[in-house]
Every structure is written in C-alpha cells, then in structure tokens.
Design an enzyme around this catalytic site. Sequence first.
Site, PDB file in Angstrom:
ATOM      1  N   HIS A  71      -6.671  37.810 -68.700  1.00  0.00           N
ATOM      2  CA  HIS A  71      -7.099  36.411 -68.889  1.00  0.00           C
ATOM      3  C   HIS A  71      -8.569  36.248 -68.476  1.00  0.00           C
ATOM      4  O   HIS A  71      -8.908  35.359 -67.691  1.00  0.00           O
ATOM      5  CB  HIS A  71      -6.194  35.464 -68.093  1.00  0.00           C
ATOM      6  CG  HIS A  71      -6.108  34.094 -68.712  1.00  0.00           C
ATOM      7  ND1 HIS A  71      -4.948  33.406 -68.855  1.00  0.00           N
ATOM      8  CD2 HIS A  71      -7.060  33.306 -69.255  1.00  0.00           C
ATOM      9  CE1 HIS A  71      -5.170  32.235 -69.429  1.00  0.00           C
ATOM     10  NE2 HIS A  71      -6.460  32.150 -69.685  1.00  0.00           N
ATOM     11  N   ASP A  93      -5.320  39.091 -74.191  1.00  0.00           N
ATOM     12  CA  ASP A  93      -5.996  38.617 -72.976  1.00  0.00           C
ATOM     13  C   ASP A  93      -5.043  37.755 -72.157  1.00  0.00           C
ATOM     14  O   ASP A  93      -5.366  37.368 -71.041  1.00  0.00           O
ATOM     15  CB  ASP A  93      -7.246  37.809 -73.353  1.00  0.00           C
ATOM     16  CG  ASP A  93      -8.045  37.411 -72.107  1.00  0.00           C
ATOM     17  OD1 ASP A  93      -8.361  38.307 -71.309  1.00  0.00           O
ATOM     18  OD2 ASP A  93      -8.333  36.207 -71.936  1.00  0.00           O
ATOM     19  N   ARG A 143      -2.723  31.715 -75.373  1.00  0.00           N
ATOM     20  CA  ARG A 143      -1.736  31.605 -74.307  1.00  0.00           C
ATOM     21  C   ARG A 143      -0.626  32.622 -74.582  1.00  0.00           C
ATOM     22  O   ARG A 143      -0.182  32.763 -75.735  1.00  0.00           O
ATOM     23  CB  ARG A 143      -1.126  30.189 -74.246  1.00  0.00           C
ATOM     24  CG  ARG A 143      -2.021  29.137 -73.620  1.00  0.00           C
ATOM     25  CD  ARG A 143      -2.197  29.333 -72.110  1.00  0.00           C
ATOM     26  NE  ARG A 143      -3.031  28.311 -71.511  1.00  0.00           N
ATOM     27  CZ  ARG A 143      -4.354  28.386 -71.357  1.00  0.00           C
ATOM     28  NH1 ARG A 143      -5.004  29.463 -71.760  1.00  0.00           N
ATOM     29  NH2 ARG A 143      -5.029  27.400 -70.789  1.00  0.00           N
ATOM     30  N   GLU A 170       2.457  36.198 -67.419  1.00  0.00           N
ATOM     31  CA  GLU A 170       1.286  36.667 -66.680  1.00  0.00           C
ATOM     32  C   GLU A 170       1.159  36.068 -65.277  1.00  0.00           C
ATOM     33  O   GLU A 170       0.477  36.614 -64.415  1.00  0.00           O
ATOM     34  CB  GLU A 170       0.000  36.359 -67.460  1.00  0.00           C
ATOM     35  CG  GLU A 170      -0.364  34.871 -67.493  1.00  0.00           C
ATOM     36  CD  GLU A 170      -1.644  34.587 -68.279  1.00  0.00           C
ATOM     37  OE1 GLU A 170      -1.782  35.118 -69.395  1.00  0.00           O
ATOM     38  OE2 GLU A 170      -2.490  33.839 -67.770  1.00  0.00           O
TER      39      GLU A 170
HETATM   40  P1  NAD Z   1      -9.017  23.065 -79.512  1.00  0.00           P
HETATM   41  O1  NAD Z   1      -8.200  21.934 -79.033  1.00  0.00           O
HETATM   42  O2  NAD Z   1     -10.454  22.839 -79.830  1.00  0.00           O
HETATM   43  O3  NAD Z   1      -8.333  23.696 -80.814  1.00  0.00           O
HETATM   44  C1  NAD Z   1      -6.967  23.907 -80.932  1.00  0.00           C
HETATM   45  C2  NAD Z   1      -6.617  23.898 -82.408  1.00  0.00           C
HETATM   46  O4  NAD Z   1      -5.243  24.202 -82.536  1.00  0.00           O
HETATM   47  C3  NAD Z   1      -6.866  22.532 -83.066  1.00  0.00           C
HETATM   48  O5  NAD Z   1      -7.572  22.688 -84.274  1.00  0.00           O
HETATM   49  C4  NAD Z   1      -5.463  22.021 -83.321  1.00  0.00           C
HETATM   50  O6  NAD Z   1      -5.374  21.202 -84.483  1.00  0.00           O
HETATM   51  C5  NAD Z   1      -4.702  23.326 -83.519  1.00  0.00           C
HETATM   52  N1  NAD Z   1      -3.263  23.156 -83.361  1.00  0.00           N
HETATM   53  C6  NAD Z   1      -2.607  22.229 -82.600  1.00  0.00           C
HETATM   54  N2  NAD Z   1      -1.274  22.385 -82.785  1.00  0.00           N
HETATM   55  C7  NAD Z   1      -1.112  23.401 -83.655  1.00  0.00           C
HETATM   56  C8  NAD Z   1       0.019  24.020 -84.231  1.00  0.00           C
HETATM   57  N3  NAD Z   1       1.275  23.602 -83.961  1.00  0.00           N
HETATM   58  N4  NAD Z   1      -0.176  25.040 -85.091  1.00  0.00           N
HETATM   59  C9  NAD Z   1      -1.431  25.464 -85.400  1.00  0.00           C
HETATM   60  N5  NAD Z   1      -2.547  24.916 -84.888  1.00  0.00           N
HETATM   61  C10 NAD Z   1      -2.384  23.900 -84.023  1.00  0.00           C
HETATM   62  O7  NAD Z   1      -8.850  24.209 -78.427  1.00  0.00           O
HETATM   63  P2  NAD Z   1      -9.844  25.427 -78.126  1.00  0.00           P
HETATM   64  O8  NAD Z   1     -10.874  25.005 -77.133  1.00  0.00           O
HETATM   65  O9  NAD Z   1     -10.259  26.048 -79.410  1.00  0.00           O
HETATM   66  O10 NAD Z   1      -8.857  26.405 -77.341  1.00  0.00           O
HETATM   67  C11 NAD Z   1      -7.745  27.003 -77.993  1.00  0.00           C
HETATM   68  C12 NAD Z   1      -6.833  27.631 -76.951  1.00  0.00           C
HETATM   69  O11 NAD Z   1      -7.524  28.716 -76.321  1.00  0.00           O
HETATM   70  C13 NAD Z   1      -6.473  26.693 -75.774  1.00  0.00           C
HETATM   71  O12 NAD Z   1      -5.336  25.920 -76.087  1.00  0.00           O
HETATM   72  C14 NAD Z   1      -6.212  27.647 -74.649  1.00  0.00           C
HETATM   73  O13 NAD Z   1      -4.824  27.911 -74.608  1.00  0.00           O
HETATM   74  C15 NAD Z   1      -6.942  28.924 -75.059  1.00  0.00           C
HETATM   75  N6  NAD Z   1      -8.006  29.299 -74.111  1.00  0.00           N
HETATM   76  C16 NAD Z   1      -7.970  30.546 -73.575  1.00  0.00           C
HETATM   77  C17 NAD Z   1      -8.974  30.943 -72.684  1.00  0.00           C
HETATM   78  C18 NAD Z   1      -8.995  32.340 -72.083  1.00  0.00           C
HETATM   79  O14 NAD Z   1      -9.735  32.591 -71.124  1.00  0.00           O
HETATM   80  N7  NAD Z   1      -8.236  33.285 -72.611  1.00  0.00           N
HETATM   81  C19 NAD Z   1     -10.005  30.042 -72.353  1.00  0.00           C
HETATM   82  C20 NAD Z   1     -10.004  28.786 -72.955  1.00  0.00           C
HETATM   83  C21 NAD Z   1      -9.005  28.414 -73.830  1.00  0.00           C
END
Ligand code: NAD
Length: 343
Positions: A291, A254, A230, A259
């Site tokens: 994105h 990305d 994000r 954005e």
């Molecule tokens: P997920 O929930 O499986 O994993 C998130 C991880 O972050 C978890 O292990 C959690 O413990 C950790 N976390 C939570 N708070 C934290 C903190 N304060 N400091 C460090 N780590 C922390 O999520 P995911 O499916 O792996 O997705 C991760 C992120 O990717 C999403 O939150 C989303 O913002 C982003 N995303 C982007 C796209 C894109 O197209 N660019 C698509 C999907 C997801």
Amino acid sequence: MKIAFFDTREYDRTAFQELADEAGIEVNWFEARLDRHTAALAKGADAVCIFVNDTADAEVIDTLYELGVKMILLRCAGYNNVDIRHAYGKLHVVHVPAYSPYAVAEHTMALLLTSIRRIHKAYNRTREFNFSLNGLTGFDLHGKTVGVIGTGKIGRIFIDICRGFGMKVIAYDKFPAEGSGIEYVTKDRLFRESDIISLHCPLTEETRHTIDADAIAKMKKGVVILNTSRGPLIDSEALLQGIKDRKVGAACLDVYDEEADIFFEDNSGHILNDDTLARLISMPNVIVTSHQAFLTQEALRNIAETTIQNMKDIAGTGMCKNELCYRCGREDACRRERKGRCF
Ligand code: NAD
C-alpha cells in the site's frame, strides 16, 4: 486544539508536525490503530486522525463521541472504514479527496513495467553478477489494450500515461464522464478484450470482488491484473486459482484483501499466517507492494496541508468542502448544498 493521531509512522510525523506547530495544534502520536480497544486513547482530543486500516465503526464512533471528540480526520481519500451514517450528527468526518493522484497512477505503471519487463528479476540477478537473459522476455505495451475500471482522478491520469505508451484504452465506470473522450464499454466486454486490467474504483458493496472467478473466466489468457485501489476489489482465492491455471499472466497488487494486519509492518521475523498471500507472493509473476502507491513527498505534504485545513474549517465555521456524510452525492438530500454544513 488537540489531535490524537492513530496508526502513525515516521513519515507521517515528518509531514505533519511542522504544520501542526504552525497552526498551534497539539498532536498525540500513537502507533496503534484506532479500533474499539484503542479508542480510549483519544481522551482529551478534539479530533482523531486516521488512515486506511483504522476502524471507525459504530462502537468506536460512540466511544469517541462520549469522550468529547468532535471530528474524524481521514488522512486518505477512501472512507470505507468509517460508518459515516452512524457518525452523522455526532462526529464530523472529513477526508483528503486528492493528494496526489499522480503518485498512485505512476506507481501503477511502475508495477506494470516492473512485472512485464521482469525488472525485479533482473535487479536480483545483476546484484549477483548473473547477466543471463534467460526467462526475462517481456512484451511491448504499445498496441496492447488496457481496461480501466473507475475513471476518476487516478484512473484518468493512468489512462493518459497508457496513451503515452501507445496503448488502446477502454474503460468501465458506473458514472461515465461525458465528453471525456474515453471509450466506455460494459464490464464484460472490458474483461473479454483487455490485455491489462487496472482497478481504480472505490470499494463499495457493489464493487467488492469485481474480479472473481466468473470475471477471470471471461478474461484473455495471459491477462495482467493491476490493483492499486482497494484489496477486496479482488477475490484473492480466485486470483490465485487464475494464476495457477495459467489464465492470469501476472498480477501487481499494492493492496490486498486482508492487508490490515500485515501491511505497513515489518513481519520479516514472523511466520506469515495468511496462506493465500504467502502463495501469491511466492509466484514469479506476482508483485506485491505494501500500500505504498500514495507514498511520495508531494502526496504527504498535500495530505498534511489538507488535513490541518479541514480541521481548522470544522473548528472555525463548521463548514468544510471535504466533509463526508451519508447523504453525499444524493442531490435531493444534500444539506450542505442548502445550509453550508452537513449538520
Ligand atoms: P475518484 O472518486 O476520483 O474516482 C473513482 C471513480 O470510480 C469515479 O469515476 C466513480 O464514478 C467510479 N466508480 C464509483 N462506483 C463505481 C462502480 N460501482 N463501478 C465502477 N466505477 C465506479 O477516486 P480516485 O481519487 O481516482 O481514487 C480511486 C481509488 O484509489 C480510491 O477509492 C482508493 O480506494 C484508491 N486509492 C489508493 C491509494 C494507494 O495508495 N494505493 C491512494 C489513494 C487512493
């Protein structure tokens, strides 16, 4: 059942229409984003389907509730754009927790390789029959240290990909995964030791500007920063300064802090008002994609299937494993654990 579908593009319609038809769900497509000006478009719908840059704040939620809308279907994983506390008891909020973590992790590696092997430059050169190699020197990933912040679904797949390249992986997560074989370190140590830093944690008040001027000051000279999570995880001004100071060797983004008014649109005929983004894009060592990390056929299909199923679950029984509420993750307070429904 009827869905008002906001912020839609051709690829959304392709993925959703067939499944909606099969399920007997009527869909109204809107290109506009959901916000307080457009919420009235949802009149007559049972659900609104929204994406990352729509806004479902308290005011929008109240408008939707008054219109008789019963649920918000997020066709993405992140939900920082929905006031889930305010929605509780009024609108059910469901999301798609995983649609293709591979898509995002693979895009992250694609950005990294493009950047450090100067593929974007080589592509432009050879199209003009310029076969010079000057300025295209890259570096091996093998043996380099990658620091991964957030080791959930996407972070872990990215870690596996990096290990396949023979990289050393260190990670920081607020909730480390016990027994995962991942070497967890403090955030400071990760900043100090990583050649490459990749962000895969959610956006929360705590993670906003995880990478700021202080963090960059601790990093190695020449560090490569990857953000496919994000935008606001990075303080863009601080990143720009880090690049100008030659401290940050490259950045692959990305996602971008501001954005919402820019990404997903063709702005090629307009003057870009965001000077920071314009300056970042002008840098030879910055790659920006709009994105698009999630954008694979597999992910779009999974998003559509899960979203339609989420709607059927809520409409049918009121119970949905992908429902979000402000009590999620609080073991003592999870009503769904005890009663099967959030409310
Ligand atoms: P997920 O929930 O499986 O994993 C998130 C991880 O972050 C978890 O292990 C959690 O413990 C950790 N976390 C939570 N708070 C934290 C903190 N304060 N400091 C460090 N780590 C922390 O999520 P995911 O499916 O792996 O997705 C991760 C992120 O990717 C999403 O939150 C989303 O913002 C982003 N995303 C982007 C796209 C894109 O197209 N660019 C698509 C999907 C997801």
